[in-house]
Design a protein around this motif. Structure first.
Motif, PDB file in Angstrom:
ATOM      1  N   GLU A 162       8.497 -17.615  -2.654  1.00  0.00           N
ATOM      2  CA  GLU A 162       7.801 -17.841  -1.472  1.00  0.00           C
ATOM      3  C   GLU A 162       6.196 -18.199  -1.554  1.00  0.00           C
ATOM      4  OE1 GLU A 162       8.793 -16.740   1.672  1.00  0.00           O
ATOM      5  OE2 GLU A 162      10.575 -16.795   0.435  1.00  0.00           O
ATOM      6  N   ALA A 163       5.365 -18.187  -2.894  1.00  0.00           N
ATOM      7  CA  ALA A 163       4.049 -18.806  -2.709  1.00  0.00           C
ATOM      8  C   ALA A 163       4.170 -20.126  -2.772  1.00  0.00           C
ATOM      9  CB  ALA A 163       3.295 -18.165  -4.132  1.00  0.00           C
ATOM     10  N   GLU A 164       5.166 -20.820  -3.584  1.00  0.00           N
ATOM     11  CA  GLU A 164       5.500 -22.228  -3.641  1.00  0.00           C
ATOM     12  C   GLU A 164       5.753 -22.800  -2.348  1.00  0.00           C
ATOM     13  OE1 GLU A 164       5.609 -24.558  -5.876  1.00  0.00           O
ATOM     14  OE2 GLU A 164       4.344 -23.051  -6.994  1.00  0.00           O
ATOM     15  N   ARG A 165       6.385 -21.880  -1.166  1.00  0.00           N
ATOM     16  CA  ARG A 165       6.812 -22.377   0.097  1.00  0.00           C
ATOM     17  C   ARG A 165       5.299 -22.433   1.067  1.00  0.00           C
ATOM     18  NH1 ARG A 165      11.385 -18.702  -0.095  1.00  0.00           N
ATOM     19  NH2 ARG A 165      13.004 -19.821  -0.876  1.00  0.00           N
ATOM     20  N   GLY A 166       4.162 -21.920   0.467  1.00  0.00           N
ATOM     21  CA  GLY A 166       2.950 -22.035   1.044  1.00  0.00           C
ATOM     22  C   GLY A 166       2.257 -20.454   1.475  1.00  0.00           C
ATOM     23  N   ARG A 167       3.204 -19.522   1.126  1.00  0.00           N
ATOM     24  CA  ARG A 167       2.697 -18.278   1.633  1.00  0.00           C
ATOM     25  C   ARG A 167       1.601 -17.573   0.778  1.00  0.00           C
ATOM     26  NH1 ARG A 167       7.475 -19.073   3.446  1.00  0.00           N
ATOM     27  NH2 ARG A 167       8.197 -18.342   5.479  1.00  0.00           N
ATOM     28  N   ALA A 168       0.727 -16.764   1.243  1.00  0.00           N
ATOM     29  CA  ALA A 168      -0.266 -16.057   0.580  1.00  0.00           C
ATOM     30  C   ALA A 168       0.297 -14.588   0.328  1.00  0.00           C
ATOM     31  CB  ALA A 168      -1.354 -16.147   1.463  1.00  0.00           C
ATOM     32  N   ILE A 169       0.237 -14.443  -1.001  1.00  0.00           N
ATOM     33  CA  ILE A 169       0.877 -12.946  -1.243  1.00  0.00           C
ATOM     34  C   ILE A 169      -0.293 -12.178  -2.088  1.00  0.00           C
ATOM     35  CG2 ILE A 169       2.795 -12.022  -2.689  1.00  0.00           C
ATOM     36  CD1 ILE A 169       4.382 -14.469  -1.963  1.00  0.00           C
ATOM     37  N   VAL A 170      -0.499 -10.872  -1.611  1.00  0.00           N
ATOM     38  CA  VAL A 170      -1.162  -9.909  -2.357  1.00  0.00           C
ATOM     39  C   VAL A 170      -0.148  -8.971  -2.931  1.00  0.00           C
ATOM     40  CG1 VAL A 170      -3.344  -8.469  -2.301  1.00  0.00           C
ATOM     41  CG2 VAL A 170      -3.293 -10.645  -1.050  1.00  0.00           C
ATOM     42  N   ALA A 171      -0.037  -8.497  -4.170  1.00  0.00           N
ATOM     43  CA  ALA A 171       0.613  -7.320  -4.687  1.00  0.00           C
ATOM     44  C   ALA A 171      -0.095  -6.490  -5.479  1.00  0.00           C
ATOM     45  CB  ALA A 171       1.905  -8.008  -5.421  1.00  0.00           C
ATOM     46  N   VAL A 172       0.036  -5.070  -5.228  1.00  0.00           N
ATOM     47  CA  VAL A 172      -0.413  -4.162  -6.099  1.00  0.00           C
ATOM     48  C   VAL A 172       0.525  -4.025  -7.307  1.00  0.00           C
ATOM     49  CG1 VAL A 172      -1.146  -1.965  -6.404  1.00  0.00           C
ATOM     50  CG2 VAL A 172      -1.995  -2.939  -4.292  1.00  0.00           C
ATOM     51  N   VAL A 173      -0.035  -3.959  -8.421  1.00  0.00           N
ATOM     52  CA  VAL A 173       1.027  -3.671  -9.619  1.00  0.00           C
ATOM     53  C   VAL A 173       0.293  -3.050 -10.652  1.00  0.00           C
ATOM     54  CG1 VAL A 173       2.259  -5.894  -9.338  1.00  0.00           C
ATOM     55  CG2 VAL A 173       0.324  -5.921 -11.010  1.00  0.00           C
ATOM     56  N   HIS A 174       1.040  -2.039 -11.265  1.00  0.00           N
ATOM     57  CA  HIS A 174       0.451  -1.274 -12.387  1.00  0.00           C
ATOM     58  C   HIS A 174       0.881  -1.940 -13.576  1.00  0.00           C
ATOM     59  CE1 HIS A 174      -1.351   2.380 -10.826  1.00  0.00           C
ATOM     60  NE2 HIS A 174      -0.487   2.631 -10.192  1.00  0.00           N
ATOM     61  N   ASP A 175       1.954  -2.634 -13.578  1.00  0.00           N
ATOM     62  CA  ASP A 175       2.576  -3.239 -14.957  1.00  0.00           C
ATOM     63  C   ASP A 175       1.532  -4.562 -15.228  1.00  0.00           C
ATOM     64  OD1 ASP A 175       3.794  -4.978 -16.782  1.00  0.00           O
ATOM     65  OD2 ASP A 175       5.618  -3.948 -16.233  1.00  0.00           O
ATOM     66  N   LEU A 176       0.670  -4.514 -16.259  1.00  0.00           N
ATOM     67  CA  LEU A 176      -0.250  -5.631 -16.597  1.00  0.00           C
ATOM     68  C   LEU A 176       0.346  -6.775 -16.817  1.00  0.00           C
ATOM     69  CD1 LEU A 176      -3.028  -3.681 -18.093  1.00  0.00           C
ATOM     70  CD2 LEU A 176      -2.956  -4.534 -15.801  1.00  0.00           C
ATOM     71  N   ASP A 177       1.475  -6.620 -17.620  1.00  0.00           N
ATOM     72  CA  ASP A 177       2.461  -7.689 -18.299  1.00  0.00           C
ATOM     73  C   ASP A 177       3.009  -8.726 -17.154  1.00  0.00           C
ATOM     74  OD1 ASP A 177       1.903  -7.707 -21.047  1.00  0.00           O
ATOM     75  OD2 ASP A 177       3.477  -6.065 -21.085  1.00  0.00           O
ATOM     76  N   LEU A 178       3.591  -7.895 -15.896  1.00  0.00           N
ATOM     77  CA  LEU A 178       3.858  -8.668 -14.646  1.00  0.00           C
ATOM     78  C   LEU A 178       2.714  -9.473 -14.170  1.00  0.00           C
ATOM     79  CD1 LEU A 178       6.003  -6.234 -12.887  1.00  0.00           C
ATOM     80  CD2 LEU A 178       6.981  -8.198 -14.172  1.00  0.00           C
ATOM     81  N   ALA A 179       1.763  -8.923 -13.978  1.00  0.00           N
ATOM     82  CA  ALA A 179       0.655  -9.640 -13.601  1.00  0.00           C
ATOM     83  C   ALA A 179       0.136 -10.894 -14.419  1.00  0.00           C
ATOM     84  CB  ALA A 179      -0.618  -8.548 -13.390  1.00  0.00           C
ATOM     85  N   ALA A 180       0.198 -10.701 -15.722  1.00  0.00           N
ATOM     86  CA  ALA A 180      -0.116 -11.785 -16.487  1.00  0.00           C
ATOM     87  C   ALA A 180       0.935 -12.926 -16.346  1.00  0.00           C
ATOM     88  CB  ALA A 180       0.046 -11.141 -17.992  1.00  0.00           C
TER      89      ALA A 180
END
Length: 272
Positions: free
Chosen positions: A200-218
Protein backbone atom coordinates in the motif's frame (compact mmCIF):
# COMPACT_ATOMS: atom_id res chain seq x y z
CA UNK A 1 -30.67 28.01 2.24
CA UNK A 2 -31.35 26.44 5.62
CA UNK A 3 -31.47 22.66 5.49
CA UNK A 4 -29.33 22.27 2.38
CA UNK A 5 -26.21 20.14 2.76
CA UNK A 6 -23.23 20.74 0.53
CA UNK A 7 -21.80 17.86 -1.38
CA UNK A 8 -18.62 16.38 0.06
CA UNK A 9 -15.36 17.49 -1.51
CA UNK A 10 -13.92 14.45 -3.24
CA UNK A 11 -10.21 13.79 -2.77
CA UNK A 12 -7.88 15.04 -5.45
CA UNK A 13 -4.66 13.44 -6.68
CA UNK A 14 -1.71 13.21 -4.31
CA UNK A 15 2.01 13.13 -4.99
CA UNK A 16 4.40 10.62 -3.51
CA UNK A 17 6.55 12.39 -0.91
CA UNK A 18 3.95 15.04 -0.09
CA UNK A 19 2.98 15.44 3.56
CA UNK A 20 -0.29 13.59 4.06
CA UNK A 21 -0.86 14.13 7.78
CA UNK A 22 0.91 16.24 10.39
CA UNK A 23 0.68 16.86 14.13
CA UNK A 24 1.88 20.31 15.20
CA UNK A 25 2.62 20.94 18.86
CA UNK A 26 -0.09 18.53 20.01
CA UNK A 27 -0.96 18.30 23.71
CA UNK A 28 -3.55 15.91 25.12
CA UNK A 29 -4.58 16.24 28.77
CA UNK A 30 -6.46 13.78 30.95
CA UNK A 31 -7.29 14.12 34.63
CA UNK A 32 -5.19 17.26 34.85
CA UNK A 33 -2.00 15.81 33.38
CA UNK A 34 -0.43 15.83 29.93
CA UNK A 35 -0.74 12.46 28.21
CA UNK A 36 0.92 13.92 25.11
CA UNK A 37 3.29 16.86 25.35
CA UNK A 38 4.17 19.08 22.38
CA UNK A 39 4.25 16.28 19.81
CA UNK A 40 5.22 17.25 16.28
CA UNK A 41 5.14 14.55 13.63
CA UNK A 42 4.36 14.09 9.96
CA UNK A 43 3.87 11.20 7.55
CA UNK A 44 4.27 11.43 3.78
CA UNK A 45 2.56 9.68 0.93
CA UNK A 46 4.45 6.50 0.10
CA UNK A 47 5.73 6.04 3.66
CA UNK A 48 5.14 3.47 6.39
CA UNK A 49 5.68 5.15 9.77
CA UNK A 50 5.53 3.03 12.92
CA UNK A 51 4.86 4.34 16.42
CA UNK A 52 6.72 2.46 19.16
CA UNK A 53 7.25 2.89 22.88
CA UNK A 54 6.46 1.18 26.18
CA UNK A 55 2.97 0.78 27.60
CA UNK A 56 1.51 4.14 28.55
CA UNK A 57 3.87 6.09 26.28
CA UNK A 58 0.96 7.69 24.40
CA UNK A 59 0.99 5.75 21.12
CA UNK A 60 -2.75 5.02 20.89
CA UNK A 61 -3.55 8.49 22.19
CA UNK A 62 -1.46 10.04 19.42
CA UNK A 63 -3.15 7.85 16.82
CA UNK A 64 -6.56 8.95 18.13
CA UNK A 65 -5.49 12.59 17.84
CA UNK A 66 -4.17 12.03 14.32
CA UNK A 67 -7.45 10.41 13.26
CA UNK A 68 -9.67 13.13 14.74
CA UNK A 69 -11.25 10.79 17.29
CA UNK A 70 -9.62 12.82 20.07
CA UNK A 71 -9.38 16.60 20.09
CA UNK A 72 -6.06 17.96 21.40
CA UNK A 73 -6.03 20.44 24.26
CA UNK A 74 -3.48 22.45 22.27
CA UNK A 75 -1.85 22.25 18.87
CA UNK A 76 -3.44 20.97 15.68
CA UNK A 77 -3.56 18.06 13.28
CA UNK A 78 -3.51 18.80 9.57
CA UNK A 79 -4.72 16.37 6.89
CA UNK A 80 -3.87 17.12 3.26
CA UNK A 81 -3.09 20.73 4.11
CA UNK A 82 -6.23 21.48 6.14
CA UNK A 83 -6.96 21.19 9.86
CA UNK A 84 -9.08 18.15 10.67
CA UNK A 85 -11.93 20.45 11.70
CA UNK A 86 -12.11 21.81 8.14
CA UNK A 87 -13.32 18.44 6.84
CA UNK A 88 -16.77 16.97 7.37
CA UNK A 89 -17.05 13.49 8.86
CA UNK A 90 -17.63 11.99 5.44
CA UNK A 91 -14.78 13.94 3.87
CA UNK A 92 -12.46 12.64 6.58
CA UNK A 93 -13.66 9.09 5.84
CA UNK A 94 -12.74 9.62 2.20
CA UNK A 95 -9.21 10.63 3.14
CA UNK A 96 -8.16 8.55 6.13
CA UNK A 97 -9.16 5.14 7.41
CA UNK A 98 -8.74 4.02 11.02
CA UNK A 99 -8.19 0.54 12.45
CA UNK A 100 -8.88 0.50 16.23
CA UNK A 101 -7.60 -2.13 18.63
CA UNK A 102 -11.06 -3.66 19.20
CA UNK A 103 -13.08 -5.29 16.39
CA UNK A 104 -16.40 -6.29 18.00
CA UNK A 105 -19.72 -6.39 16.13
CA UNK A 106 -23.15 -6.91 17.68
CA UNK A 107 -24.74 -8.53 14.61
CA UNK A 108 -23.78 -11.60 12.62
CA UNK A 109 -22.68 -9.96 9.38
CA UNK A 110 -20.72 -12.03 6.90
CA UNK A 111 -17.05 -11.30 6.39
CA UNK A 112 -17.78 -9.84 2.94
CA UNK A 113 -20.47 -7.58 4.45
CA UNK A 114 -18.05 -6.28 7.08
CA UNK A 115 -15.39 -5.52 4.48
CA UNK A 116 -17.98 -3.81 2.27
CA UNK A 117 -18.76 -1.43 5.16
CA UNK A 118 -15.48 0.24 4.31
CA UNK A 119 -16.99 1.41 1.03
CA UNK A 120 -19.76 3.47 2.68
CA UNK A 121 -18.03 6.88 2.27
CA UNK A 122 -18.11 6.41 -1.52
CA UNK A 123 -21.84 5.70 -1.83
CA UNK A 124 -23.39 7.93 -4.48
CA UNK A 125 -20.01 8.88 -5.98
CA UNK A 126 -18.39 7.61 -9.20
CA UNK A 127 -16.07 5.43 -7.08
CA UNK A 128 -19.06 3.38 -5.93
CA UNK A 129 -18.75 1.47 -9.21
CA UNK A 130 -15.46 0.00 -7.94
CA UNK A 131 -16.96 -1.55 -4.79
CA UNK A 132 -16.90 -5.19 -5.87
CA UNK A 133 -13.35 -5.08 -7.21
CA UNK A 134 -11.99 -3.18 -4.21
CA UNK A 135 -13.69 -5.44 -1.66
CA UNK A 136 -12.38 -8.60 -3.31
CA UNK A 137 -8.83 -7.22 -3.52
CA UNK A 138 -8.91 -6.13 0.13
CA UNK A 139 -10.02 -9.60 1.23
CA UNK A 140 -7.26 -11.21 -0.83
CA UNK A 141 -4.61 -8.84 0.56
CA UNK A 142 -5.72 -9.63 4.13
CA UNK A 143 -5.84 -13.37 3.45
CA UNK A 144 -9.55 -13.81 4.20
CA UNK A 145 -11.13 -14.37 0.78
CA UNK A 146 -11.60 -18.07 1.52
CA UNK A 147 -14.14 -17.38 4.27
CA UNK A 148 -15.95 -14.40 2.76
CA UNK A 149 -19.36 -15.99 3.42
CA UNK A 150 -18.74 -16.93 7.05
CA UNK A 151 -20.32 -14.99 9.91
CA UNK A 152 -17.93 -12.49 11.47
CA UNK A 153 -18.92 -13.70 14.96
CA UNK A 154 -17.80 -17.25 14.08
CA UNK A 155 -14.22 -16.20 13.37
CA UNK A 156 -11.22 -16.54 15.62
CA UNK A 157 -9.67 -13.39 17.08
CA UNK A 158 -6.96 -13.36 14.45
CA UNK A 159 -9.45 -13.86 11.62
CA UNK A 160 -11.57 -11.00 12.96
CA UNK A 161 -8.49 -8.79 13.10
CA UNK A 162 -7.68 -9.52 9.45
CA UNK A 163 -11.30 -8.88 8.47
CA UNK A 164 -11.16 -5.50 10.21
CA UNK A 165 -7.95 -4.72 8.33
CA UNK A 166 -9.61 -5.67 5.03
CA UNK A 167 -12.44 -3.24 5.82
CA UNK A 168 -9.87 -0.47 6.27
CA UNK A 169 -8.11 -1.41 3.02
CA UNK A 170 -11.46 -1.42 1.20
CA UNK A 171 -12.11 2.14 2.36
CA UNK A 172 -9.38 2.97 -0.15
CA UNK A 173 -8.15 6.18 1.42
CA UNK A 174 -4.76 7.78 0.88
CA UNK A 175 -3.92 7.67 4.62
CA UNK A 176 -4.23 4.64 6.92
CA UNK A 177 -4.04 4.80 10.73
CA UNK A 178 -3.68 1.39 12.37
CA UNK A 179 -3.59 0.59 16.08
CA UNK A 180 -1.69 -2.68 16.65
CA UNK A 181 -2.82 -4.34 13.40
CA UNK A 182 -0.97 -7.61 14.15
CA UNK A 183 -1.41 -7.98 17.92
CA UNK A 184 -3.72 -11.02 17.59
CA UNK A 185 -1.87 -12.68 14.70
CA UNK A 186 0.63 -15.50 14.42
CA UNK A 187 4.00 -14.88 12.80
CA UNK A 188 2.91 -15.93 9.32
CA UNK A 189 -0.08 -13.59 9.29
CA UNK A 190 2.00 -10.79 10.81
CA UNK A 191 4.29 -11.04 7.81
CA UNK A 192 1.32 -11.16 5.44
CA UNK A 193 -0.19 -8.02 6.94
CA UNK A 194 2.99 -5.96 6.85
CA UNK A 195 3.80 -7.14 3.34
CA UNK A 196 0.34 -5.87 2.34
CA UNK A 197 0.94 -2.55 4.11
CA UNK A 198 4.30 -2.13 2.39
CA UNK A 199 2.53 -2.71 -0.93
CA UNK A 200 0.00 0.00 0.00
CA UNK A 201 2.86 2.40 0.77
CA UNK A 202 4.42 1.55 -2.59
CA UNK A 203 1.14 2.60 -4.19
CA UNK A 204 1.60 6.02 -2.57
CA UNK A 205 -0.46 5.69 0.59
CA UNK A 206 0.66 7.19 3.89
CA UNK A 207 0.51 4.66 6.72
CA UNK A 208 0.89 5.12 10.47
CA UNK A 209 0.87 1.94 12.57
CA UNK A 210 1.20 1.45 16.31
CA UNK A 211 3.26 -1.67 17.06
CA UNK A 212 4.71 -3.30 20.16
CA UNK A 213 6.96 -5.70 18.26
CA UNK A 214 10.19 -3.78 17.74
CA UNK A 215 11.49 -6.36 15.27
CA UNK A 216 8.50 -5.73 13.01
CA UNK A 217 9.19 -2.00 13.18
CA UNK A 218 12.85 -2.62 12.39
CA UNK A 219 12.04 -4.90 9.45
CA UNK A 220 9.26 -2.96 7.74
CA UNK A 221 9.15 0.70 8.75
CA UNK A 222 10.47 3.46 6.54
CA UNK A 223 10.66 5.58 9.70
CA UNK A 224 10.11 4.85 13.37
CA UNK A 225 8.70 7.38 15.86
CA UNK A 226 9.48 6.52 19.48
CA UNK A 227 7.34 7.87 22.30
CA UNK A 228 8.18 7.90 25.99
CA UNK A 229 5.99 9.38 28.72
CA UNK A 230 3.94 11.31 26.20
CA UNK A 231 6.86 12.86 24.37
CA UNK A 232 8.38 12.12 20.98
CA UNK A 233 11.99 11.22 21.81
CA UNK A 234 13.20 10.12 18.37
CA UNK A 235 11.99 9.83 14.79
CA UNK A 236 13.91 8.53 11.79
CA UNK A 237 14.98 5.41 9.91
CA UNK A 238 15.01 2.24 12.06
CA UNK A 239 18.82 2.00 12.40
CA UNK A 240 18.96 5.57 13.72
CA UNK A 241 16.13 5.21 16.24
CA UNK A 242 16.30 1.58 17.36
CA UNK A 243 19.66 1.79 19.09
CA UNK A 244 20.67 -0.13 22.20
CA UNK A 245 21.27 2.96 24.39
CA UNK A 246 17.97 4.65 23.52
CA UNK A 247 15.90 1.46 23.74
CA UNK A 248 17.47 0.52 27.07
CA UNK A 249 16.68 3.98 28.46
CA UNK A 250 13.11 4.18 27.15
CA UNK A 251 12.10 0.60 28.01
CA UNK A 252 14.02 0.57 31.29
CA UNK A 253 15.62 -2.75 30.49
CA UNK A 254 18.89 -3.72 28.92
CA UNK A 255 18.51 -4.08 25.15
CA UNK A 256 20.97 -5.43 22.61
CA UNK A 257 20.78 -4.55 18.90
CA UNK A 258 22.41 -6.70 16.23
CA UNK A 259 22.44 -6.28 12.44
CA UNK A 260 20.37 -8.77 10.45
CA UNK A 261 22.82 -10.98 8.51
CA UNK A 262 21.00 -10.47 5.20
CA UNK A 263 19.21 -7.10 5.34
CA UNK A 264 21.44 -5.34 7.90
CA UNK A 265 18.30 -4.03 9.59
CA UNK A 266 18.31 -4.03 13.42
CA UNK A 267 17.44 -7.14 15.39
CA UNK A 268 16.34 -6.24 18.94
CA UNK A 269 17.04 -8.59 21.83
CA UNK A 270 16.35 -8.09 25.56
CA UNK A 271 19.43 -8.61 27.67
CA UNK A 272 18.94 -11.78 29.73
Amino acid sequence: MIGLRRRPRLPGPVERGEVALAARGVFVRRAGRDVLSDVGLQVRHGELLMLVGPNGAGKSTLLAALSGDLRPAAGEVVLQGRPLEAWTTRELAMRRAVLPQQHSLAFSFTVADVVRMGRSPWAGTPLEDEDDVVVLRAMRDAGIAEFADRAFTSLSGGEQARTALARVLAQHTETLLLDEPTSALDIGHQELVFSALCAEAERGRAIVAVVHDLDLAAAYADRVAMLSRGRLVACGPPPEVLTAPLLSEVYRHGIEVLPHPRTDRPIILPRR
